[in-house]
Design an enzyme around this catalytic site. Structure first.
Site, PDB file in Angstrom:
ATOM      1  N   TRP A 129       0.873  -1.171   0.000  1.00  0.00           N
ATOM      2  CA  TRP A 129       0.000   0.000   0.000  1.00  0.00           C
ATOM      3  C   TRP A 129       0.919   1.233   0.000  1.00  0.00           C
ATOM      4  O   TRP A 129       1.762   1.357   0.903  1.00  0.00           O
ATOM      5  CB  TRP A 129      -0.873  -0.041   1.254  1.00  0.00           C
ATOM      6  N   ASP A 210      -0.103  -5.457   9.255  1.00  0.00           N
ATOM      7  CA  ASP A 210      -1.159  -4.494   8.936  1.00  0.00           C
ATOM      8  C   ASP A 210      -2.430  -5.285   8.651  1.00  0.00           C
ATOM      9  O   ASP A 210      -2.504  -6.067   7.702  1.00  0.00           O
ATOM     10  CB  ASP A 210      -0.754  -3.670   7.706  1.00  0.00           C
ATOM     11  N   LYS A 245     -12.918  -0.569   6.916  1.00  0.00           N
ATOM     12  CA  LYS A 245     -13.581  -1.409   5.903  1.00  0.00           C
ATOM     13  C   LYS A 245     -14.553  -2.399   6.525  1.00  0.00           C
ATOM     14  O   LYS A 245     -15.671  -2.543   6.059  1.00  0.00           O
ATOM     15  CB  LYS A 245     -12.543  -2.189   5.087  1.00  0.00           C
TER      16      LYS A 245
HETATM   17  C1  LIG Z   1      -3.238  -1.836   3.559  1.00  0.00           C
HETATM   18  C2  LIG Z   1      -3.904  -0.723   4.284  1.00  0.00           C
HETATM   19  N1  LIG Z   1      -3.499  -0.421   5.516  1.00  0.00           N
HETATM   20  C3  LIG Z   1      -4.060   0.561   6.217  1.00  0.00           C
HETATM   21  C4  LIG Z   1      -5.094   1.317   5.690  1.00  0.00           C
HETATM   22  C5  LIG Z   1      -5.615   2.435   6.553  1.00  0.00           C
HETATM   23  O1  LIG Z   1      -6.951   2.578   6.615  1.00  0.00           O
HETATM   24  P1  LIG Z   1      -7.627   3.656   7.559  1.00  0.00           P
HETATM   25  O2  LIG Z   1      -6.636   4.667   7.946  1.00  0.00           O
HETATM   26  O3  LIG Z   1      -8.751   4.214   6.758  1.00  0.00           O
HETATM   27  O4  LIG Z   1      -8.130   2.893   8.738  1.00  0.00           O
HETATM   28  C6  LIG Z   1      -5.549   1.047   4.402  1.00  0.00           C
HETATM   29  C7  LIG Z   1      -6.613   1.838   3.792  1.00  0.00           C
HETATM   30  O5  LIG Z   1      -6.879   1.834   2.634  1.00  0.00           O
HETATM   31  C8  LIG Z   1      -4.946  -0.013   3.687  1.00  0.00           C
HETATM   32  O6  LIG Z   1      -5.344  -0.334   2.454  1.00  0.00           O
END
Ligand SMILES: Cc1ncc(COP(=O)(O)O)c(C=O)c1O
Length: 396
Positions: A129, A210, A245
Site C-alpha cells: 500500500w 497491517d 472497511k
Molecule cells: C493496507 C492498508 N493499511 C491501512 C489502511 C488504513 O486505513 P484507515 O486509515 O482508513 O483505517 C488502508 C486503507 O486503505 C490499507 O489499504
C-alpha cells in the site's frame, strides 16, 4: 515563510478520481477508489452500526475527552477480536491503544519502533500500500523492500520473497499484510506463514502486521490465523487494525495499534510509550467510531448481526471475483484470469498493460490506477458484462 514551500503533486489516484468526475458518459465505472460498495454502488452504513448509533445517541452523557489510549472497552474488544485465544491466555503481554484509523496506528507504530531502535529498517513487500512508506518513515525509519508479487505470473513468488529477506538483519522490522493484500489480493498460506515465523525467529526480526481488512477474506478467525501464529510464537509483535472497511467506519477514523511484548512488565512500559507517542501527535483519538465498534463487539445480538453483515460483504466480493474471472476466461484465451478468483479482499491487479488501462479509460470510461489495480467491489450486476466485454476488447 510559505513562499519557501514547494507545490506537492496530487496523488495519482486523486487525479483519476478527478477525471472520473469530469466524465459524463452513462457507462462510466470507477474501479480506482478504495472503499467497499454494494451491488447498487453505495458504501452502506451497516445496520448493526446504525443500531449501535441509535443506542449511543440516547446513552451518551458527555462530550468530554476520551483518554489518550482511547476507550478501554474498545481496546479490549478489538484485542479479543484480533488475537482470539491468545488474548485470553496472554492479555497482559498485549498493549493496545485506539488510534485515528489504521493510518494513525501505523504512524504510532513507526514512532514506537523508532524509540526501540533508532532508524530501524522496515522491510515492505513489493508492491505494498503506497501510504505505508510515508506513514512509517515519518518517524525516521528506513524502508527497504522485499519481493512479493510476481506480476508476470499473477501470483506470490514465495522463494524470491524469502531470498530477498535473507539480507535482513536482527532488529529489522518485517511488514506483512495480515490478509487481503492491498494492492495485489494474494495472501500467504499457513505453510508460508510458518516459514516466515521461522525466519523471524532465526533472524531476530520484529513482525509488524497491517490488518486493514480483517473479515473480508475468508472470515475473522481465518483472516487472523497468520498473525495469531506469530502472536503465539514470537517474543514481540505489532498489529495495526483498521475499522474502516470491516465496520464501514471510514470517516469516523477508528483503528488500533497492539504491541505484544515479552512479558507483562515490558508490556506496561510499551503501553506508556504508545500513549506518550499518541499524546505528542494528536493527543486524544476521536471517540464516536470506537464507541460504535465497542458497542457492536460487546453486545451479543449486535455482534452476531455485524458478523452476518461482514459475511455478506465478503461473499459479494467472492461472487464478483468468480463472475469476473469466469466471464473473462469464457470470452478470450490470451490471459488466464483464474488468479482473480483465488485472490482475497477488495483488490487485485488485472494484470493488463498500462496502455490497456489507458484505453479502458479513454474509450470505455472504465477507471483504474495505472498499475491495473482494481477495486473488486466497484463491480456490480449492472456493469459487469460491460467491464468484461471492454477488457476483452482492449486485450484482443
Ligand atoms: C493496507 C492498508 N493499511 C491501512 C489502511 C488504513 O486505513 P484507515 O486509515 O482508513 O483505517 C488502508 C486503507 O486503505 C490499507 O489499504
Amino acid at each position: 515563510m510559505f513562499e519557501n514551500l514547494k507545490q506537492i503533486e496530487k496523488d495519482a489516484i486523486i487525479g483519476i478520481m478527478a477525471l472520473f468526475r469530469e466524465d459524463h458518459s452513462e457507462n462510466k465505472v470507477d474501479l480506482s477508489v478504495g472503499v467497499y460498495q454494494d451491488d447498487t454502488g453505495v458504501t452502506p452504513i451497516m445496520a448493526s452500526i446504525k443500531q449501535a448509533e441509535t443506542e449511543l445517541l440516547v446513552q451518551e452523557k458527555t462530550k468530554s475527552y476520551v483518554g489518550i489510549a482511547g476507550l478501554p472497552k474498545f481496546n479490549d474488544a478489538i484485542s479479543e477480536l484480533v488475537f482470539g485465544s491468545f488474548y485470553h491466555k496472554d492479555r497482559n503481554r498485549i498493549a493496545t491503544i485506539q488510534t485515528p484509523g489504521g493510518s494513525g496506528g501505523l504512524c504510532v507504530a513507526g514512532h514506537l519502533i523508532n524509540r526501540g531502535k533508532h532508524g530501524a529498517t522496515v522491510w515492505a513487500s513489493t508492491p505494498t500500500w503506497p501510504n505505508h512508506i510515508p506513514l512509517l518513515s515519518t518517524s525516521g525509519l528506513t524502508i527497504k523492500s522485499y519481493e512479493y508479487y510476481d506480476r508476470e505470473n499473477n501470483q506470490i513468488n514465495f522463494s524470491r520473497m524469502m531470498s530477498s529477506l535473507e539480507s535482513s538483519a536482527s532488529g529489522d522490522v518485517l511488514l506483512l499484510h495480515g490478509c487481503c493484500h492491498n494492492p495485489c489480493g494474494a495472501d500467504l498460506n499457513m505453510e508460508q506463514w510458518q516459514s516466515i515465523l521461522e525466519l523471524i525467529n532465526k533472524k531476530g526480526l520484529l513482525p509488524l502486521v497491517d490488518l486493514a481488512y480483517l473479515g473480508l477474506g475468508d472470515g475473522v478467525d481465518e483472516d487472523a490465523s497468520g498473525l495469531r501464529l506469530l502472536a503465539n510464537n514470537c517474543k514481540e509483535l505489532i498489529v495495526v487494525t483498521s475499522c474502516s472497511k470491516n465496520f464501514g467506519l471510514y470517516k469516523e477514523r477508528v483503528g488500533a495499534v497492539s504491541a505484544i511484548s515479552a512479558n507483562a512488565e515490558e508490556s506496561a512500559r510499551t503501553l506508556s510509550n504508545l500513549a506518550n507517542i499518541a499524546r505528542s501527535i494528536y493527543s486524544m483519538p476521536p471517540d464516536h467510531g470506537a464507541a460504535l465498534a465497542a458497542q457492536v463487539l460487546t453486545d451479543n445480538q449486535l455482534r452476531e448481526k455485524w458478523l452476518e453483515e461482514l459475511a455478506q460483504l465478503r461473499n459479494r466480493i467472492k461472487q464478483v471475483r468468480t463472475e469476473l474471472s469466469n466471464g473473462l476466461n469464457a470470452r478470450q484465451n490470451k490471459i488466464d484470469f483464474s488468479f482473480i478468483k483465488k485472490e482475497k479482499g477488495m483488490f487485485s491487479f488485472l494484470g493488463i498493460s498500462r496502455d490497456h488501462v489507458i484505453e479502458l479509460r479513454e474509450r470505455f470510461h472504465i477507471y483504474m490506477v495505472e498499475s491495473s489495480r482494481i477495486n473488486i467491489a466497484g463491480i456490480n450486476q449492472k456493469n459487469i458484462s460491460y467491464i468484461v466485454e471492454s477488457i476483452c476488447h482492449v486485450i484482443d
